[in-house]
Design a protein around this motif. Structure first.
Motif, PDB file in Angstrom:
ATOM      1  N   LYS A 180      27.696  13.185  -8.985  1.00  0.00           N
ATOM      2  CA  LYS A 180      26.578  12.618  -9.515  1.00  0.00           C
ATOM      3  C   LYS A 180      25.394  11.957  -9.237  1.00  0.00           C
ATOM      4  O   LYS A 180      25.742  11.222  -8.335  1.00  0.00           O
ATOM      5  CB  LYS A 180      26.680  10.959 -10.519  1.00  0.00           C
ATOM      6  N   PHE A 181      24.515  12.722  -9.698  1.00  0.00           N
ATOM      7  CA  PHE A 181      23.546  12.042  -9.625  1.00  0.00           C
ATOM      8  C   PHE A 181      21.993  11.118 -10.023  1.00  0.00           C
ATOM      9  O   PHE A 181      22.615  10.748 -11.350  1.00  0.00           O
ATOM     10  CB  PHE A 181      22.511  13.232  -9.440  1.00  0.00           C
ATOM     11  N   SER A 182      21.316  10.632  -9.979  1.00  0.00           N
ATOM     12  CA  SER A 182      20.699   9.458 -10.311  1.00  0.00           C
ATOM     13  C   SER A 182      18.892   9.688  -9.479  1.00  0.00           C
ATOM     14  O   SER A 182      18.494   9.966  -8.175  1.00  0.00           O
ATOM     15  CB  SER A 182      20.899   7.660  -9.581  1.00  0.00           C
ATOM     16  N   LYS A 183      18.488   9.905 -10.315  1.00  0.00           N
ATOM     17  CA  LYS A 183      17.034  10.353  -9.940  1.00  0.00           C
ATOM     18  C   LYS A 183      15.745   9.388 -10.705  1.00  0.00           C
ATOM     19  O   LYS A 183      16.481   8.682 -12.185  1.00  0.00           O
ATOM     20  CB  LYS A 183      16.604  11.760  -9.849  1.00  0.00           C
ATOM     21  N   TYR A 184      14.744   9.634 -11.078  1.00  0.00           N
ATOM     22  CA  TYR A 184      14.168   8.880 -12.077  1.00  0.00           C
ATOM     23  C   TYR A 184      12.348  10.093 -12.071  1.00  0.00           C
ATOM     24  O   TYR A 184      12.404  11.168 -12.034  1.00  0.00           O
ATOM     25  CB  TYR A 184      12.761   7.788 -11.290  1.00  0.00           C
ATOM     26  N   LYS A 185      12.712   9.954 -13.905  1.00  0.00           N
ATOM     27  CA  LYS A 185      10.946  10.593 -13.753  1.00  0.00           C
ATOM     28  C   LYS A 185      10.128  10.494 -13.446  1.00  0.00           C
ATOM     29  O   LYS A 185      10.037   9.106 -12.943  1.00  0.00           O
ATOM     30  CB  LYS A 185      10.750  10.391 -15.627  1.00  0.00           C
ATOM     31  N   SER A 211      11.036   4.017  -1.340  1.00  0.00           N
ATOM     32  CA  SER A 211       9.508   3.927  -0.699  1.00  0.00           C
ATOM     33  C   SER A 211       9.183   4.800  -0.938  1.00  0.00           C
ATOM     34  O   SER A 211       7.788   5.470  -1.473  1.00  0.00           O
ATOM     35  CB  SER A 211      10.600   3.569   1.099  1.00  0.00           C
ATOM     36  N   LEU A 212      10.154   6.369  -1.000  1.00  0.00           N
ATOM     37  CA  LEU A 212       9.402   7.807  -2.029  1.00  0.00           C
ATOM     38  C   LEU A 212       9.213   7.516  -3.709  1.00  0.00           C
ATOM     39  O   LEU A 212       8.183   7.806  -3.795  1.00  0.00           O
ATOM     40  CB  LEU A 212      10.749   8.681  -1.767  1.00  0.00           C
ATOM     41  N   LEU A 213      10.097   6.886  -3.897  1.00  0.00           N
ATOM     42  CA  LEU A 213       9.044   6.756  -5.738  1.00  0.00           C
ATOM     43  C   LEU A 213       7.987   5.936  -5.408  1.00  0.00           C
ATOM     44  O   LEU A 213       7.083   5.668  -6.508  1.00  0.00           O
ATOM     45  CB  LEU A 213      10.495   6.029  -6.620  1.00  0.00           C
ATOM     46  N   ILE A 214       7.608   4.940  -4.696  1.00  0.00           N
ATOM     47  CA  ILE A 214       6.243   4.203  -4.491  1.00  0.00           C
ATOM     48  C   ILE A 214       5.106   5.515  -3.935  1.00  0.00           C
ATOM     49  O   ILE A 214       4.647   5.433  -4.727  1.00  0.00           O
ATOM     50  CB  ILE A 214       6.384   2.943  -4.190  1.00  0.00           C
ATOM     51  N   SER A 216      10.420  14.546  -4.349  1.00  0.00           N
ATOM     52  CA  SER A 216      11.337  13.284  -4.784  1.00  0.00           C
ATOM     53  C   SER A 216      12.843  13.690  -4.315  1.00  0.00           C
ATOM     54  O   SER A 216      13.307  13.783  -3.995  1.00  0.00           O
ATOM     55  CB  SER A 216      11.973  14.868  -6.294  1.00  0.00           C
ATOM     56  N   PRO A 217      13.078  11.868  -4.659  1.00  0.00           N
ATOM     57  CA  PRO A 217      13.932  11.740  -3.831  1.00  0.00           C
ATOM     58  C   PRO A 217      15.778  11.288  -4.400  1.00  0.00           C
ATOM     59  O   PRO A 217      15.320  11.068  -5.861  1.00  0.00           O
ATOM     60  CB  PRO A 217      14.082  10.054  -3.419  1.00  0.00           C
ATOM     61  N   ILE A 218      16.461  11.771  -4.561  1.00  0.00           N
ATOM     62  CA  ILE A 218      17.647  11.372  -5.258  1.00  0.00           C
ATOM     63  C   ILE A 218      19.125  10.773  -4.587  1.00  0.00           C
ATOM     64  O   ILE A 218      19.128  11.062  -3.626  1.00  0.00           O
ATOM     65  CB  ILE A 218      18.083  12.619  -5.745  1.00  0.00           C
ATOM     66  N   ILE A 219      19.709   9.783  -5.013  1.00  0.00           N
ATOM     67  CA  ILE A 219      21.249   9.573  -5.274  1.00  0.00           C
ATOM     68  C   ILE A 219      21.880  10.806  -5.474  1.00  0.00           C
ATOM     69  O   ILE A 219      22.336  10.789  -6.772  1.00  0.00           O
ATOM     70  CB  ILE A 219      20.828   8.194  -5.002  1.00  0.00           C
ATOM     71  N   TYR A 220      23.359  11.061  -4.627  1.00  0.00           N
ATOM     72  CA  TYR A 220      24.310  11.236  -5.082  1.00  0.00           C
ATOM     73  C   TYR A 220      25.708  10.579  -5.207  1.00  0.00           C
ATOM     74  O   TYR A 220      25.711   9.191  -3.945  1.00  0.00           O
ATOM     75  CB  TYR A 220      24.763  12.595  -4.816  1.00  0.00           C
ATOM     76  N   GLU A 221      26.314  10.449  -5.851  1.00  0.00           N
ATOM     77  CA  GLU A 221      27.569   9.632  -5.414  1.00  0.00           C
ATOM     78  C   GLU A 221      28.922  10.944  -5.673  1.00  0.00           C
ATOM     79  O   GLU A 221      28.847  12.234  -6.816  1.00  0.00           O
ATOM     80  CB  GLU A 221      28.419   8.616  -6.879  1.00  0.00           C
ATOM     81  N   LEU A 222      29.090  10.917  -4.344  1.00  0.00           N
ATOM     82  CA  LEU A 222      29.862  11.968  -4.611  1.00  0.00           C
ATOM     83  C   LEU A 222      31.909  12.151  -4.892  1.00  0.00           C
ATOM     84  O   LEU A 222      32.352  10.380  -4.428  1.00  0.00           O
ATOM     85  CB  LEU A 222      30.091  12.925  -2.795  1.00  0.00           C
ATOM     86  N   LEU A 275       3.623  16.195   1.093  1.00  0.00           N
ATOM     87  CA  LEU A 275       4.312  14.693   1.949  1.00  0.00           C
ATOM     88  C   LEU A 275       5.998  14.249   1.751  1.00  0.00           C
ATOM     89  O   LEU A 275       6.395  14.359   0.799  1.00  0.00           O
ATOM     90  CB  LEU A 275       3.451  13.594   2.265  1.00  0.00           C
ATOM     91  N   SER A 276       6.581  13.449   2.913  1.00  0.00           N
ATOM     92  CA  SER A 276       7.454  12.550   3.187  1.00  0.00           C
ATOM     93  C   SER A 276       7.783  11.955   3.852  1.00  0.00           C
ATOM     94  O   SER A 276       6.673  11.610   4.681  1.00  0.00           O
ATOM     95  CB  SER A 276       8.876  14.461   3.643  1.00  0.00           C
ATOM     96  N   ASP A 277       9.327  11.236   4.016  1.00  0.00           N
ATOM     97  CA  ASP A 277       9.381  10.698   5.210  1.00  0.00           C
ATOM     98  C   ASP A 277       7.834   8.692   5.091  1.00  0.00           C
ATOM     99  O   ASP A 277       7.474   8.397   6.225  1.00  0.00           O
ATOM    100  CB  ASP A 277       9.620  10.495   6.252  1.00  0.00           C
ATOM    101  N   PRO A 278       7.816   8.574   4.068  1.00  0.00           N
ATOM    102  CA  PRO A 278       6.979   7.549   4.441  1.00  0.00           C
ATOM    103  C   PRO A 278       6.641   6.327   4.474  1.00  0.00           C
ATOM    104  O   PRO A 278       8.718   5.496   5.030  1.00  0.00           O
ATOM    105  CB  PRO A 278       6.018   7.322   2.431  1.00  0.00           C
ATOM    106  N   THR A 279       5.966   4.845   5.171  1.00  0.00           N
ATOM    107  CA  THR A 279       6.666   3.800   5.824  1.00  0.00           C
ATOM    108  C   THR A 279       5.657   2.937   5.145  1.00  0.00           C
ATOM    109  O   THR A 279       5.038   3.605   4.532  1.00  0.00           O
ATOM    110  CB  THR A 279       6.798   4.065   7.079  1.00  0.00           C
ATOM    111  N   ILE A 280       6.548   2.104   4.863  1.00  0.00           N
ATOM    112  CA  ILE A 280       4.752   1.052   3.829  1.00  0.00           C
ATOM    113  C   ILE A 280       5.555  -0.405   4.652  1.00  0.00           C
ATOM    114  O   ILE A 280       6.987  -1.175   5.599  1.00  0.00           O
ATOM    115  CB  ILE A 280       5.940   0.909   2.134  1.00  0.00           C
TER     116      ILE A 280
END
Length: 893
Positions: A456-461, A564-567, A592-598, A666-671
């Motif tokens: 199951k994926f979880s992401k944001y517009k 962090s990626l969403l921000i 874009s970041p995505i979280i998966y429940e396997l 870009l990717s992997d930001p630090t905040i």
């Protein structure tokens, strides 16, 4: 006439109503009459229907019927009517060659009219002689004469008086068809319990041909209020139909409508469903000057959407002989074709005319100069190079396409040209599909080092930028971010194909914290990278399990990376908007970041974090512009203006550093943040808090860039005395080095609607909507879908929604209001606020859906056949088996 007192209860679509659960009245005696006019809704009137006043209607209804039909119900064209299936009037054999206009009003051209002019009584006499059954007709039955018709035939329908004709309990058949009928083939239209409606009524007429497995998927989707896509496959089959939709294609388009549904179904039945899934798409084209000259539906596993779109196509337009074939091919290659390297693409071009330009002989061509020699070959070469498993079939309908097809084949050597007829169209396509599948299986028989896991994926517009720098409204950035995050979530089911072995990276590209695994998301159609902390992989490799302590740290790792990626995505969009007119400012995008429940663990974990794979050309190396401490690449100093912007835009709540990626992606930001609320989520070792802010302003960005000056970003210095950062009014700015690009150089951007990569010139980037891909830009008109909850039509940009992983199922109102537990039907569990009603039975308040009430209205006592009148409570078990005994019969038993 009883219906004259219920005008407002009449369905405006009457006999052409397609809604099988419509609870309005549908008496056939109003066929051909504009119901909206009767209801005094003149603004919405259908001009092709009869406009009677209530008084006029009453007079006509007293004029008498023939076999249940009034004279005004009859179509003036009768057997010459070209659209009988959708006509709102009636067609009867006994009315053929009769002037219907003369019956309703008066024929204005009697002398030249070729039709017969009889009065109603003369017509009735002839009709009764030919179509009476045992000296019986519907009017005599209506007047009380006994009959021996089967009990399951709707007598009221024969008389034109059936109220719920779209789903009446009994069978509907025209009186004229009864004479030679043995009653064995009469369609069953009886009302059924709402427990059945839940699984069947959702599927429209074009979708009912789908095989039983797909029907079962829809049953699950309704029963559990979510789509359960059980994707069991090792290979994706994309089937693309490109169809000429001009007037000359009338008979072929009809054949396509009749056959493509069967093609999809039969092809699916021939596949091993544990290995394959079929996605369909369709492009319909006309010519340059035609209305709706290019229509399409994106690739989707929801074949009913493709079929519904196909059903609505009309062959028209065209003008000269050639058509815009190249425009259709360009649209086809821009669709969301599967990016899985092992997927199969089967494309079918169905046309009877060639392309404009030098691709035909002896034909009239009004747009010859719009197509140059080689244009067609170039687009076909792109198709050929698109995939390894790639099959293109041209269905040859006429000799006019010979030259075009041969030139297409010169650029696509394995292209198949097959001659077909309307009768062999279905088998021709199936043969090509079978051949394509067989060849693709041979090509992909190698063992792959992958594992397939349902998830199951979880992401944001994309979150909208809305803060004090862009709008002077002093909105709290963090509160605004959390609110958008809450409202923009997208969830769904998918299948992941994950490489079992980590990617081998060059030393300079290796991260200090994570190991990389590539994966492919089938539903989202995305190549992604899975990032796992080294301590997780190392522990799993040693123990084949993960400790609770490390699992807890891992959950925090996912939350930090994801947020962090969403921000960063949101602030990058704000930076682009503010710098769109500033030459030399890099157009920064974050993946874009995505979280998966396997469903089953990978490397010992069942939740994973992934992000878009930056699949740019190899010559674009991974670069680090700044780190999370003091380092800055002086040659790319202008990137620090984005970090400065992030601090001002969030009113000092946070700053984004550690800028790295390929070119401007870009990717992997630090905040870094000192805000307590933000630290609760983003508090990890890379967040240096106040020290990180000092590092940036004193080491990475000691001098503002010209970009900062144009954005009116003030320099900040840390005050030891006040223990805070304060604005510095210094005017100095660095003018050296800008993001130099030739106007015609290509850069990479990310579509802000669907998230796809897009290449465009630097010059085009500065144009309006440049960060939206062509397909999303062209998707200007929403389409109509049926809400699975209220079953009403709603509008949706389907092509865009399906690309971001949303399967549009409910209208916006049902999404907001229909909540399980608030209002649920006792019998089927439906909880749509528009469909469930509260009914008083034996002093109890019972909740029953519309379909349930309609079934109960048609339920009769098992003994005396008296209609149920809601005086007794019927248990769910009795309802399921349609068992009911009225009060009187219950006492007797």
């Amino acid at each position: 006439m009883i219906f004259l007192s219920k005008i407002n209860e009449l369905c405006i679509d009457n006999i052409q109503c397609k809604n099988e659960v419509c609870n309005l009245l549908h008496p056939r005696c109003f066929a051909g009459v504009c119901i909206q006019h009767l209801q005094k809704k003149q603004d919405d009137c259908n001009e092709s229907l009869l406009h009677f006043s209530n008084k006029e209607c009453k007079v006509y209804l007293q004029s008498g019927k023939i076999n249940g039909v009034y004279c005004f119900n009859l179509c003036k064209k009768q057997n010459l009517c070209q659209g009988k299936q959708d006509c709102r009037f009636l067609h009867r054999k006994w009315a053929e060659n009769i002037c219907i206009e003369d019956l309703i009003d008066e024929c204005k051209n009697k002398q030249e009219c070729q039709l017969k002019h009889f009065n109603w009584q003369e017509i009735k006499k002839e009709a009764y002689q030919e179509f009476n059954i045992h000296d019986l007709n519907p009017e005599e039955i209506e007047n009380g004469k006994n009959h021996k018709l089967p009990n399951d035939i709707c007598i009221q329908y024969l008389q034109g008086l059936c109220q719920f004709q779209t789903s009446c309990q009994n069978n509907h058949i025209e009186w004229e068809c009864l004479k030679n009928s043995n009653f064995k083939d009469i369609k069953d239209t009886r009302r059924r319990q709402c427990i059945y409606d839940q699984s069947t009524q959702l599927i429209d007429q074009s979708s009912k041909m789908m095989n039983q497995e797909i029907v079962n998927q829809y049953f699950e989707k309704i029963q559990y209020n979510r789509m359960k896509k059980i994707v069991l496959k090792a290979q994706i089959i994309d089937v693309l139909f490109i169809i000429d939709n001009t007037g000359s294609m009338q008979r072929w388009l009809k054949s396509a409508k009749e056959n493509i549904c069967q093609i999809i179904n039969e092809f699916q039945t021939q596949l091993d469903k544990k290995k394959h899934i079929v996605r369909t798409a369709l492009v319909a084209y006309r010519d340059y000057d035609d209305e709706d000259n290019l229509l399409y539906r994106e690739f989707t596993t929801e074949s009913k959407v493709t079929l519904e779109f196909l059903k609505k196509l009309q062959a028209k337009g065209g003008g000269d002989d050639p058509e815009n074939v190249i425009g259709a091919l360009v649209k086809g290659i821009r669709l969301n074709i599967s990016k899985d390297e092992d997927s199969v693409l089967c494309t079918f071009l169905i046309c009877d005319s060639p392309s404009h330009g030098p691709y035909h002989e002896h034909l009239k061509d009004d747009h010859f100069d719009k197509v140059q020699e080689g244009d067609l070959e170039n687009i076909m070469k792109k198709y050929f190079e698109l995939k390894v498993n790639n099959f293109f079939t041209c269905l040859k309908l006429t000799e006019n396409t010979n030259l075009m097809f041969n030139k297409m084949k010169s650029a696509f050597p394995s292209l198949i040209i097959t001659k077909t007829t309307p009768d062999s169209f279905h088998e021709s396509v199936l043969f090509s599909l079978r051949t394509s599948l067989k060849q693709s299986e041979a090509k992909t028989s190698k063992t792959k080092k992958t594992i397939k896991i349902k998830a199951k994926f979880s992401k944001y517009k994309p979150l909208e930028i809305n803060n004090s720098l862009l709008r002077d409204n002093n909105i709290d950035y963090w509160q605004n971010f959390l609110e958008q995050e809450k409202n923009n979530k997208i969830e769904g089911d998918t299948l992941l194909i994950i490489n079992k072995y980590q990617e081998i990276l060059e030393e300079k590209d290796k991260g200090a914290e994570c190991l990389i695994f590539k994966l492919f998301d089938i539903v989202l159609n995305r190549n992604l990278v899975l990032k796992l902390p080294k301590y997780i992989v190392n522990e799993y490799n040693q123990k084949q399990t993960i400790s609770q302590e490390n699992l807890k740290s891992y959950q925090q790792f996912i939350k930090i990376r994801y947020t962090s990626l969403l921000i960063a995505q949101q602030l990058a969009e704000g930076f682009r908007l503010k710098t769109l007119s500033i030459k030399g400012a890099p157009p920064i995008f974050y993946v874009s970041p995505i979280i998966y429940e396997l469903e089953e663990p990978f490397m010992g974990v069942t939740q994973i974090f992934a992000e878009t794979y930056i699949n740019l050309p190899n010559f674009q190396e991974w670069k680090k512009y700044t780190n999370n401490a003091k380092f800055v690449d002086q040659d790319e100093y202008y990137y620090t203006a984005f970090s400065h912007y992030s601090y001002v835009a969030t009113e000092g709540k946070l700053i984004i550093t550690d800028l790295q990626g390929k070119n401007n992606i870009l990717s992997d930001p630090t905040i870094h943040t000192i805000d307590q609320k933000i630290r609760e989520i983003l508090n990890d070792d890379s967040n240096f808090q106040q020290e990180g802010l000092i590092y940036f302003f004193e080491q990475q960005h000691p001098k503002c860039h010209e970009i900062c000056k144009q954005l009116n970003l003030k320099k900040y210095s840390y005050s030891q005395q006040q223990q805070e950062f304060i604005p510095d009014n210094q005017e100095d700015s660095s003018n050296i080095l800008v993001w130099k690009r030739d106007p015609q150089d290509f850069i990479s951007v990310i579509c802000q609607i669907c998230g796809e990569f897009k290449d465009l010139t630097y010059e085009d980037y500065f144009k309006e909507n440049s960060c939206v891909c062509n397909n999303c830009l062209e998707d200007e008109e929403p389409i109509q879908l049926i809400c699975i909850c209220c079953r009403k039509q709603f509008k949706c940009f389907y092509n865009q929604e399906v690309k971001i992983g949303k399967i549009p199922e409910k209208c916006e109102q049902c999404k907001l209001k229909c909540v399980q537990g608030n209002l649920e039907c006792l019998y089927c569990g439906c909880y749509c606020e528009k469909r469930v009603n509260k009914v008083q039975i034996q002093n109890q308040e019972i909740k029953i859906c519309n379909e349930g009430i309609r079934f109960l209205n048609s339920l009769t006592c098992s003994k005396c056949k008296q209609l149920y009148n809601f005086e007794l409570f019927i248990t769910p078990n009795d309802y399921q088996y349609a068992i009911y005994f009225c009060t009187k019969c219950k006492l007797l038993t």
